[in-house]
Scaffold this active site. Structure first.
Site: not given
Length: 412
Positions: A98, A345, A168
């Site tokens: 990423q 998760r 971002y």
């Protein structure tokens, strides 16, 4: 209906199945270098059956960092990155990097420079001032994404994921709240989408068909007056028309406002307070839940928004994220028109979840969405319900560490 566990094509790469380990902060590269711990972390998902694992947030430059210990994609990082990709490939999976520029959430104390944004902006979380980035600096950032992508190719990665989400820097250009520019990068959503399109185009020029190129895109960021699904659909449509990306991973939430909008479920306020400086702890306990947001968890919680993007895609595959924990969720997503599935998760809780879903189709995930894993990013990200990760493995014949006698409520 296709089998979610059969091989699938992602650009030039064939994945052994359609499940991708989503990028989750790892906290396993304290000096910004690949460690044996980081390699073991990603190898565990490969051994557990995922088609591809994602190394979270690799900076395109030192000034692009959002937190200490993040890997900067440079020649200095290549030896460690090659060890990492080789280990994942040896376990049968593909691996993606990423790539990101933190923009408004790049802390000055870490980077040594004032954070940049499309326009002058004050981060509401840190109250840090962000200056407007210049056109010349925009060109530099685009070039940095290309350089970072070349490092990924040289390191043996199978894909790069361009981080266009969570406010971002690229994502903040999409936000009408943050982007108030008067030039060709501001105004209409077509203009505000210009930066992400230029980054994607340059990265594709650099990597060609050597690796897959994915972008992670906000459908909406949960910030009033900012990115919402109507304009996000237009951005996705423009990216698809460019026919540059192999896939879009659809996400929600921001890094500057109510983070639980991305995660959903319990807000770990007490746990966050414990790791904060003592003077901040009372305030966090008092207003933490309101600041983090209160958004109940439910399975496939991004599906309602994400299905709006399916009919627009002619050249780009879609990756569904959010509340995917069981085989039935994969089958539902495929029936809706999604090609791949990103899980975070649930794989922290059970790295072998994919193998379990394959062997036991009706099995239920052990992740209970307590979200206390969010706080572990300050050390090394792990599920707090996994004793081997929380305390370290207990040798045969030896007693558990004293800390293992913590009351059960600390692990619930």
């Amino acid at each position: 209906m296709s089998d979610p566990f059969s091989p699938a094509q992602l650009g030039p790469v064939t994945l052994r199945n359609r499940v991708i380990k989503a990028a989750t902060s790892e906290g396993r590269s304290p000096d910004g270098q690949v460690t044996d711990d980081l390699i073991a972390f990603h190898r565990s998902f490969a051994e557990g059956g995922v088609g591809m694992t994602t190394v979270a947030y690799c900076c395109v430059s030192p000034q692009a960092a959002s937190a200490p210990g993040q890997i900067v994609m440079s020649a200095a990082a290549l030896p460690g990155l090659r060890r990492l990709t080789a280990a994942v490939h040896d376990a049968g999976a593909a691996i993606s990097a990423q790539l990101g520029h933190a923009g408004v959430v790049a802390p000055r104390k870490l980077t040594g420079v004032t954070a940049v944004a499309p326009s002058r902006y004050v981060n509401p979380t840190s109250m840090a001032y962000c200056r407007a980035i210049t056109v010349e600096e925009i060109r530099t950032v685009i070039a940095q994404f290309g350089t970072a992508a070349q490092v990924a190719v040289d390191a043996g990665f199978d894909a790069v994921e361009l981080h266009f989400g969570h406010l971002y820097l690229p994502s903040s250009f999409l936000s009408p709240l943050i982007n108030r520019r008067k030039d060709g990068y501001g105004g209409s959503i077509d203009n505000r989408s210009r930066l992400v399109r230029e980054i994607a185009a340059h990265v594709r020029t650099v990597v060609g068909d050597q690796i897959a190129v994915i972008a992670k895109l906000d459908m909406d960021d949960g910030v009033p007056g900012s990115i919402w699904i109507d304009e996000a659909l237009r951005t996705a449509q423009l990216l698809d028309t460019d026919a540059i990306l192999d896939a879009l991973e659809l996400t929600q939430g921001s890094s500057v406002y109510k983070p639980m909008y991305l995660f959903r479920g319990d807000a770990p306020v007490k746990e966050f307070a414990r790791v904060m400086p003592p003077l901040l702890r009372p305030a966090i306990r008092l207003v933490g839940k309101r600041a983090m947001g209160d958004y109940p968890y439910h399975d496939l919680y991004m599906l309602d928004a994400a299905r709006q993007f399916v009919p627009l895609m002619n050249n780009t595959k879609l990756i569904l994220l959010g509340g995917i924990t069981e085989r039935a969720h994969l089958q539902t997503g495929m029936a809706e028109g999604f090609d791949f599935f990103a899980i975070g998760r649930a794989l922290l809780r059970e790295p072998d979840r994919v193998k379990t879903m394959m062997a036991e189709p009706a099995s239920r995930s052990r992740c209970n969405h307590n979200n206390k894993c969010m706080v572990t990013v300050f050390e090394r990200t792990h599920c707090v319900l996994d004793p081997d990760q929380r305390y370290g493995p207990v040798a045969s014949g030896e007693g558990a560490p004293e800390t293992a006698s913590l009351p059960v409520e600390h692990l619930s």
